[in-house]
Scaffold this motif. Structure first.
Motif, PDB file in Angstrom:
ATOM      1  N   GLY A  40      -4.743 -67.515 -15.087  1.00  7.27           N
ATOM      2  CA  GLY A  40      -5.355 -67.956 -16.334  1.00  7.27           C
ATOM      3  C   GLY A  40      -6.267 -69.149 -16.216  1.00  7.27           C
ATOM      4  O   GLY A  40      -6.831 -69.604 -17.220  1.00  7.27           O
ATOM      5  N   GLN A  41      -6.439 -69.664 -15.001  1.00  9.14           N
ATOM      6  CA  GLN A  41      -7.285 -70.837 -14.807  1.00  9.14           C
ATOM      7  C   GLN A  41      -8.370 -70.552 -13.771  1.00  9.14           C
ATOM      8  O   GLN A  41      -8.337 -69.552 -13.068  1.00  9.14           O
ATOM      9  CB  GLN A  41      -6.446 -72.036 -14.361  1.00  9.14           C
ATOM     10  CG  GLN A  41      -5.416 -72.466 -15.394  1.00  9.14           C
ATOM     11  CD  GLN A  41      -4.699 -73.733 -14.980  1.00  9.14           C
ATOM     12  OE1 GLN A  41      -5.153 -74.453 -14.090  1.00  9.14           O
ATOM     13  NE2 GLN A  41      -3.589 -74.023 -15.631  1.00  9.14           N
ATOM     14  N   GLY A  42      -9.330 -71.448 -13.698  1.00  4.23           N
ATOM     15  CA  GLY A  42     -10.354 -71.332 -12.673  1.00  4.23           C
ATOM     16  C   GLY A  42      -9.842 -71.851 -11.340  1.00  4.23           C
ATOM     17  O   GLY A  42      -8.866 -72.597 -11.288  1.00  4.23           O
ATOM     18  N   PRO A  43     -10.471 -71.458 -10.261  1.00  2.00           N
ATOM     19  CA  PRO A  43     -10.056 -71.936  -8.933  1.00  2.00           C
ATOM     20  C   PRO A  43     -10.173 -73.455  -8.810  1.00  2.00           C
ATOM     21  O   PRO A  43     -11.104 -74.054  -9.352  1.00  2.00           O
ATOM     22  CB  PRO A  43     -11.034 -71.232  -7.989  1.00  2.00           C
ATOM     23  CG  PRO A  43     -11.515 -70.037  -8.745  1.00  2.00           C
ATOM     24  CD  PRO A  43     -11.566 -70.479 -10.173  1.00  2.00           C
ATOM     25  N   GLN A  44      -9.237 -74.042  -8.075  1.00  2.00           N
ATOM     26  CA  GLN A  44      -9.231 -75.474  -7.806  1.00  2.00           C
ATOM     27  C   GLN A  44      -9.453 -75.702  -6.311  1.00  2.00           C
ATOM     28  O   GLN A  44      -8.791 -75.095  -5.478  1.00  2.00           O
ATOM     29  CB  GLN A  44      -7.893 -76.081  -8.219  1.00  2.00           C
ATOM     30  CG  GLN A  44      -7.598 -75.976  -9.705  1.00  2.00           C
ATOM     31  CD  GLN A  44      -8.464 -76.889 -10.533  1.00  2.00           C
ATOM     32  OE1 GLN A  44      -8.629 -78.065 -10.221  1.00  2.00           O
ATOM     33  NE2 GLN A  44      -9.049 -76.357 -11.596  1.00  2.00           N
ATOM     34  N   PHE A  45     -10.356 -76.599  -5.991  1.00  3.12           N
ATOM     35  CA  PHE A  45     -10.717 -76.885  -4.610  1.00  3.12           C
ATOM     36  C   PHE A  45      -9.569 -77.535  -3.861  1.00  3.12           C
ATOM     37  O   PHE A  45      -8.971 -78.497  -4.341  1.00  3.12           O
ATOM     38  CB  PHE A  45     -11.944 -77.801  -4.609  1.00  3.12           C
ATOM     39  CG  PHE A  45     -12.335 -78.333  -3.265  1.00  3.12           C
ATOM     40  CD1 PHE A  45     -12.127 -79.662  -2.939  1.00  3.12           C
ATOM     41  CD2 PHE A  45     -12.932 -77.509  -2.328  1.00  3.12           C
ATOM     42  CE1 PHE A  45     -12.505 -80.163  -1.712  1.00  3.12           C
ATOM     43  CE2 PHE A  45     -13.321 -78.002  -1.095  1.00  3.12           C
ATOM     44  CZ  PHE A  45     -13.098 -79.330  -0.785  1.00  3.12           C
ATOM     45  N   ILE A  46      -9.285 -77.013  -2.657  1.00  2.00           N
ATOM     46  CA  ILE A  46      -8.241 -77.593  -1.813  1.00  2.00           C
ATOM     47  C   ILE A  46      -8.858 -78.299  -0.611  1.00  2.00           C
ATOM     48  O   ILE A  46      -8.630 -79.487  -0.379  1.00  2.00           O
ATOM     49  CB  ILE A  46      -7.240 -76.529  -1.310  1.00  2.00           C
ATOM     50  CG1 ILE A  46      -6.715 -75.662  -2.446  1.00  2.00           C
ATOM     51  CG2 ILE A  46      -6.059 -77.224  -0.614  1.00  2.00           C
ATOM     52  CD1 ILE A  46      -5.795 -74.531  -1.973  1.00  2.00           C
ATOM     53  N   PHE A  47      -9.625 -77.555   0.188  1.00  2.00           N
ATOM     54  CA  PHE A  47     -10.221 -78.100   1.414  1.00  2.00           C
ATOM     55  C   PHE A  47     -11.580 -77.459   1.674  1.00  2.00           C
ATOM     56  O   PHE A  47     -11.842 -76.334   1.254  1.00  2.00           O
ATOM     57  CB  PHE A  47      -9.373 -77.751   2.659  1.00  2.00           C
ATOM     58  CG  PHE A  47      -8.089 -78.483   2.801  1.00  2.00           C
ATOM     59  CD1 PHE A  47      -6.889 -77.809   2.641  1.00  2.00           C
ATOM     60  CD2 PHE A  47      -8.058 -79.829   3.124  1.00  2.00           C
ATOM     61  CE1 PHE A  47      -5.687 -78.470   2.785  1.00  2.00           C
ATOM     62  CE2 PHE A  47      -6.861 -80.497   3.270  1.00  2.00           C
ATOM     63  CZ  PHE A  47      -5.666 -79.808   3.096  1.00  2.00           C
ATOM     64  N   GLN A  48     -12.411 -78.203   2.411  1.00  2.00           N
ATOM     65  CA  GLN A  48     -13.576 -77.602   3.035  1.00  2.00           C
ATOM     66  C   GLN A  48     -13.628 -78.017   4.493  1.00  2.00           C
ATOM     67  O   GLN A  48     -13.409 -79.196   4.813  1.00  2.00           O
ATOM     68  CB  GLN A  48     -14.894 -77.991   2.367  1.00  2.00           C
ATOM     69  CG  GLN A  48     -16.084 -77.211   2.930  1.00  2.00           C
ATOM     70  CD  GLN A  48     -17.291 -78.061   3.255  1.00  2.00           C
ATOM     71  OE1 GLN A  48     -17.392 -79.204   2.843  1.00  2.00           O
ATOM     72  NE2 GLN A  48     -18.236 -77.505   3.997  1.00  2.00           N
ATOM     73  N   LEU A  82       6.999 -74.922  -3.518  1.00  2.00           N
ATOM     74  CA  LEU A  82       7.541 -75.117  -4.866  1.00  2.00           C
ATOM     75  C   LEU A  82       7.152 -73.911  -5.718  1.00  2.00           C
ATOM     76  O   LEU A  82       6.193 -73.191  -5.404  1.00  2.00           O
ATOM     77  CB  LEU A  82       6.970 -76.391  -5.489  1.00  2.00           C
ATOM     78  CG  LEU A  82       7.182 -77.688  -4.713  1.00  2.00           C
ATOM     79  CD1 LEU A  82       6.419 -78.825  -5.395  1.00  2.00           C
ATOM     80  CD2 LEU A  82       8.662 -78.021  -4.623  1.00  2.00           C
ATOM     81  N   LEU A  83       7.873 -73.747  -6.810  1.00  2.00           N
ATOM     82  CA  LEU A  83       7.548 -72.642  -7.711  1.00  2.00           C
ATOM     83  C   LEU A  83       6.098 -72.719  -8.180  1.00  2.00           C
ATOM     84  O   LEU A  83       5.411 -71.703  -8.315  1.00  2.00           O
ATOM     85  CB  LEU A  83       8.482 -72.647  -8.927  1.00  2.00           C
ATOM     86  CG  LEU A  83       9.960 -72.390  -8.662  1.00  2.00           C
ATOM     87  CD1 LEU A  83      10.749 -72.466  -9.975  1.00  2.00           C
ATOM     88  CD2 LEU A  83      10.180 -71.046  -7.988  1.00  2.00           C
ATOM     89  N   GLY A  84       5.617 -73.929  -8.389  1.00  2.00           N
ATOM     90  CA  GLY A  84       4.258 -74.144  -8.874  1.00  2.00           C
ATOM     91  C   GLY A  84       3.173 -73.810  -7.868  1.00  2.00           C
ATOM     92  O   GLY A  84       1.988 -73.832  -8.219  1.00  2.00           O
ATOM     93  N   ASP A  85       3.569 -73.512  -6.637  1.00  3.21           N
ATOM     94  CA  ASP A  85       2.580 -73.109  -5.635  1.00  3.21           C
ATOM     95  C   ASP A  85       2.220 -71.638  -5.761  1.00  3.21           C
ATOM     96  O   ASP A  85       1.312 -71.161  -5.075  1.00  3.21           O
ATOM     97  CB  ASP A  85       3.110 -73.384  -4.221  1.00  3.21           C
ATOM     98  CG  ASP A  85       3.310 -74.857  -3.941  1.00  3.21           C
ATOM     99  OD1 ASP A  85       4.209 -75.193  -3.130  1.00  3.21           O
ATOM    100  OD2 ASP A  85       2.582 -75.685  -4.536  1.00  3.21           O
ATOM    101  N   SER A  86       2.918 -70.935  -6.631  1.00  2.00           N
ATOM    102  CA  SER A  86       2.600 -69.520  -6.855  1.00  2.00           C
ATOM    103  C   SER A  86       1.188 -69.423  -7.420  1.00  2.00           C
ATOM    104  O   SER A  86       0.876 -70.008  -8.470  1.00  2.00           O
ATOM    105  CB  SER A  86       3.589 -68.907  -7.851  1.00  2.00           C
ATOM    106  OG  SER A  86       4.890 -68.875  -7.324  1.00  2.00           O
ATOM    107  N   ALA A  87       0.336 -68.682  -6.727  1.00  2.00           N
ATOM    108  CA  ALA A  87      -1.075 -68.632  -7.112  1.00  2.00           C
ATOM    109  C   ALA A  87      -1.816 -67.648  -6.217  1.00  2.00           C
ATOM    110  O   ALA A  87      -1.257 -67.137  -5.241  1.00  2.00           O
ATOM    111  CB  ALA A  87      -1.720 -70.011  -6.983  1.00  2.00           C
ATOM    112  N   LEU A 114       0.290 -65.432  -3.501  1.00  2.00           N
ATOM    113  CA  LEU A 114       1.573 -65.996  -3.096  1.00  2.00           C
ATOM    114  C   LEU A 114       2.492 -66.111  -4.299  1.00  2.00           C
ATOM    115  O   LEU A 114       2.105 -66.673  -5.322  1.00  2.00           O
ATOM    116  CB  LEU A 114       1.377 -67.379  -2.467  1.00  2.00           C
ATOM    117  CG  LEU A 114       2.635 -68.195  -2.193  1.00  2.00           C
ATOM    118  CD1 LEU A 114       3.502 -67.524  -1.130  1.00  2.00           C
ATOM    119  CD2 LEU A 114       2.274 -69.622  -1.760  1.00  2.00           C
ATOM    120  N   THR A 115       3.663 -65.580  -4.159  1.00  2.69           N
ATOM    121  CA  THR A 115       4.701 -65.726  -5.174  1.00  2.69           C
ATOM    122  C   THR A 115       5.849 -66.498  -4.565  1.00  2.69           C
ATOM    123  O   THR A 115       6.370 -66.117  -3.505  1.00  2.69           O
ATOM    124  CB  THR A 115       5.210 -64.360  -5.670  1.00  2.69           C
ATOM    125  OG1 THR A 115       4.110 -63.616  -6.207  1.00  2.69           O
ATOM    126  CG2 THR A 115       6.269 -64.536  -6.758  1.00  2.69           C
TER     127      THR A 115
END
Lengths: 117, 113
Positions: A40-48, A82-87, A114-115
Motif C-alpha cells: 500500500g505504500q511507495g518504495p523506500q530507498f535502502i541502498f545504492q 522483524l514482522l515489519g520487515d515483511s515487504a 518476503l513474509t
C-alpha cells in the motif's frame, strides 16, 4: 536482453532469522539500488551501490546490509528479522550515472516478496 | 518526510477517457520520473522530465513540470484496460542524493473496459 533478475521471488521466514536476497543487474549497468515496498505504500530507498562501493543509504537500521560484487551483482542481507520487515524488496539497476549519482531511469526487477511470521 | 504527494490516491475511468494524475514534491530536483507498477510487481519507467523542461511527450503520455510550484502532472490519453496499475511520481534530487529516488504513495488507476 535479460532484464534485472532477482531471487528468490518469494520466501517465508520467522522472526529473528536472517535473509539474503540476490540481484543481477542488466548487462553493462554498474549501479544497483535496493528498495523496500510495504503493501500500500511507495518504495523506500535502502541502498545504492556503484562500482562496488556504497554510495547512498536510506533510513534503515544496521540490520540491513548489502554488497556489490565485481560482476556488479548485489546481495541484500537482513538480520534479526522483524514482522515489519515483511515487504516486497526491489532491486534496480541504472546505466546513466555521473560521479556515482544516478541521472537517468532505473530498471527494476520483479522483486522478492518476503513474509516474516 | 521528503516524500511527494500524488493526487488523486485512486482514479476510476472508462476505456477511451483521459486520466490525469498530479504530483507535488518538497525539495529541489534534478529530474522527475514517472513509473508504473502492475499488481505489486516490478516498476516500469514511463518518462523522465528534467528540471529545465516544462513538458514532455511519449506516445499517449504527456508530462508537465512546474518547478516554481514543485508540481508535475501525468496525462494518459485514450486510456485502455491495460493501463490499470499504480502510478508513481519519483523525485531525483541528483547531486549527493546518489541513488535515492523518492517515491510518492502512488495513484491507483482503474480503467474499466
Amino acid at each position: 536482453d535479460a532484464g534485472v533478475t532477482q531471487s528468490p521471488t518469494h520466501l517465508i521466514k520467522t522472526r529473528g532469522q536472517h535473509v539474503t536476497l540476490r540481484c543481477s543487474p542488466i548487462s553493462g549497468h554498474k549501479s544497483v539500488s535496493w528498495y523496500q515496498q510495504v503493501l500500500g505504500q511507495g518504495p523506500q530507498f535502502i541502498f545504492q551501490y556503484y562500482e562496488k562501493e556504497e554510495r547512498g543509504r536510506g533510513n534503515f537500521p544496521d540490520r540491513f546490509s548489502a554488497r556489490q560484487f565485481p560482476n556488479y551483482s548485489s546481495e541484500l542481507n537482513v538480520n534479526a528479522l522483524l514482522l515489519g520487515d515483511s515487504a516486497l524488496y526491489l532491486c534496480a539497476s541504472s546505466f546513466r550515472v555521473a560521479q556515482g549519482t544516478i541521472t537517468g531511469e532505473l530498471f527494476f526487477g520483479e522483486g522478492s516478496r518476503l513474509t516474516v511470521l | 518526510s521528503q516524500q511527494g504527494e500524488e493526487d488523486p490516491q485512486a482514479l476510476s475511468i472508462q476505456e477511451g477517457e483521459n486520466a490525469t494524475m498530479n504530483c507535488s514534491y518538497k525539495t529541489s530536483i534534478n529530474n522527475l520520473q514517472w513509473y508504473r507498477q502492475n499488481s505489486g510487481r516490478g516498476l516500469v519507467h514511463l518518462i523522465l522530465i528534467r528540471s529545465n523542461e516544462r513538458e514532455k511527450h511519449s506516445g499517449r503520455l504527456r508530462v508537465t513540470l512546474d518547478t516554481s510550484k514543485k508540481s508535475s502532472s501525468l496525462l494518459i490519453t485514450a486510456s485502455r484496460a491495460a493501463d490499470t496499475a499504480s502510478y508513481f511520481c519519483v523525485q531525483n534530487a541528483g547531486g549527493t542524493s546518489y541513488g535515492k529516488l523518492t517515491f510518492g504513495q502512488g495513484t491507483i488507476l482503474t480503467v474499466h473496459p
